[in-house]
Each structure stands twice: as C-alpha cells, then as structure tokens.
Write a protein that holds these residues in place. Structure first.
Motif: not given
Length: 245
Positions: A104-132
């Motif tokens: 509604e504010k003009g910001h469009h994204h191709e993908h959506v990522l849901l991150l549960q805050p209850t998974s604190p041991l998930r790393t930045a590398t996990d997110i990047r490798e999953a996206m790849k």
C-alpha cells in the motif's frame, strides 16, 4: 553469467518476524534474555546479516517487543491489529497483513521470509544458503528441516489395556541403520514467492524445497527447558554434541 550469490543479492525479500506479546508456555519469551540478549534479537540480527533480506519487519501487538525490535534494527511500522493477536491467529494472515502494509506504500517484494523468533540458533548463513537453494530450484516455497529425532517406524502406540503396537506397519527385521532418512520441520524459516502467498493464499506450494539444518541449530523454544538448552549451546559452542546422560 551471474554467480548464485549475485543472483541472491538481486532479489527483493520481505522478512517477517511474528512476535505476539502473550505466551502461555513461557511468558515474555520473545524479549526474555537469552545469554544476555533478548530472544527476538537473534532472528533480527541473522536476517540483517544475511544480506538477502531487503526489509526486516517485526509484526507484534506488544509495545515492549516493538521497542526491543527497533533497537535491534528491525522495522516496526505498525502494531498488529487485535484480530491477528489471538491464539487462533494464523501465520499466513500475519504475513499477508505485513505484505499488504508495504504494498500500500508502494514497496513490492518478490519473496517473503517467515522467521520465528523462537529459533535463535538459525544463522545468517542458514538464511542466505536457504535463499540460494530456493532460487536455484525455482520452487514455490522452502521450509527448513532437520533429521527426525525419532523414525516413524520406531513409534509405538498403546491401547487402553496397555497393548503395544507399531504406529506404522514395518518389517521388524529392519535394522536402525537400514531405515531411510526422514526429516522434520524445525520451524526456523519459511520462504515463499510473494504470489504464492498473496494470490494463492498459501505458504507451502506444490513445488516445495527442504533446507537441511543440523539438530544443534534447530531448537524451537516453547518451554523453559528449550530455553535453557539453547542457552547452554550458546555458552559452550565447542561442546555441542558432547552431552552425555
């Protein structure tokens, strides 16, 4: 030809971290200090450091959580409406609300990522490798998984008189090492195409990938025991896997 990392960097992704104020299992867990840091901050930091999340937004109904999230670097442009802050509220509705707010504010994204805050041991590398993995597969969605702690063929059920029977029919001569590998959802991340969520109303598509994470990064905090185990792993990372009973 673009490298996989270059392709990842060109994507637009809205990272959504849902964090209600009410928690029956462990009150106040989203901002409870885990090894000296609010629980939710681990997910915010991982998303920001991954380099592949365009915006990191925390969807909450609680001003205390919103304050902590902003200090950690997340966007909190709204407080979640009451109908999305109940025990019955569904993750898909929370995601759609966040996407709609930005569009509604003009910001469009191709993908959506849901991150549960209850998974604190998930790393930045996990997110990047999953996206790849997600982009290379051209899937509709991706979920993080971990090796199942118990194989379905090893499960048993009891009748009212104590009779023990297999939960699944199996060949009883099978050795444990002969059982096929199975995985369980660990709740750490859910990645999907924007159109799957907004046009088809789904989080999991017909073409769904599984990103494998090890058990030591797959803790989903729901109880005090989960919280204490995560804290132990954070404090003694070199001793992971060496717990003896």
């Amino acid at each position: 030809m673009n490298s996989p990392d270059a392709i990842v960097d060109k994507q637009t992704c809205l990272g959504v971290i849902p964090a209600r104020g009410g928690s029956k299992g462990l009150p106040g867990k989203n901002i409870r200090l885990l090894d000296g840091k609010p629980l939710i901050e681990y997910s915010i930091e991982a998303a920001l450091k991954s380099g592949c999340v365009t915006r990191v937004v925390v969807s909450t109904d609680d001003e205390s959580i919103a304050h902590v999230a902003r200090l950690a670097g997340a966007e909190v442009p709204f407080l979640r409406p009451a109908e999305l802050a109940t025990d019955e509220a569904k993750s898909i509705d929370v995601l759609r609300h966040a996407v709609q707010h930005y569009e509604e504010k003009g910001h469009h994204h191709e993908h959506v990522l849901l991150l549960q805050p209850t998974s604190p041991l998930r790393t930045a590398t996990d997110i990047r490798e999953a996206m790849k993995q997600f982009l290379q597969s051209d899937a509709d969605s991706l979920q993080s998984i971990a090796p199942a702690r118990t194989h379905p063929y090893l499960l048993r059920q009891r009748t009212g008189v104590g009779q023990l029977t297999p939960y699944l029919e199996a060949e009883f001569h099978l050795r444990r090492q002969d059982l096929e590998k199975v995985y369980e959802l660990n709740g750490a991340l859910y990645l999907m195409k924007r159109n799957l969520l907004m046009e088809q109303g789904k989080i999991v598509g017909a073409s769904n990938q599984g990103y494998i994470m090890p058990a030591e990064r797959s803790i989903d905090i729901d109880t005090l025991w989960d919280f204490q185990l995560a804290e132990w792993i954070l404090r003694y990372p070199d001793r992971n896997g060496e717990i003896s009973l």
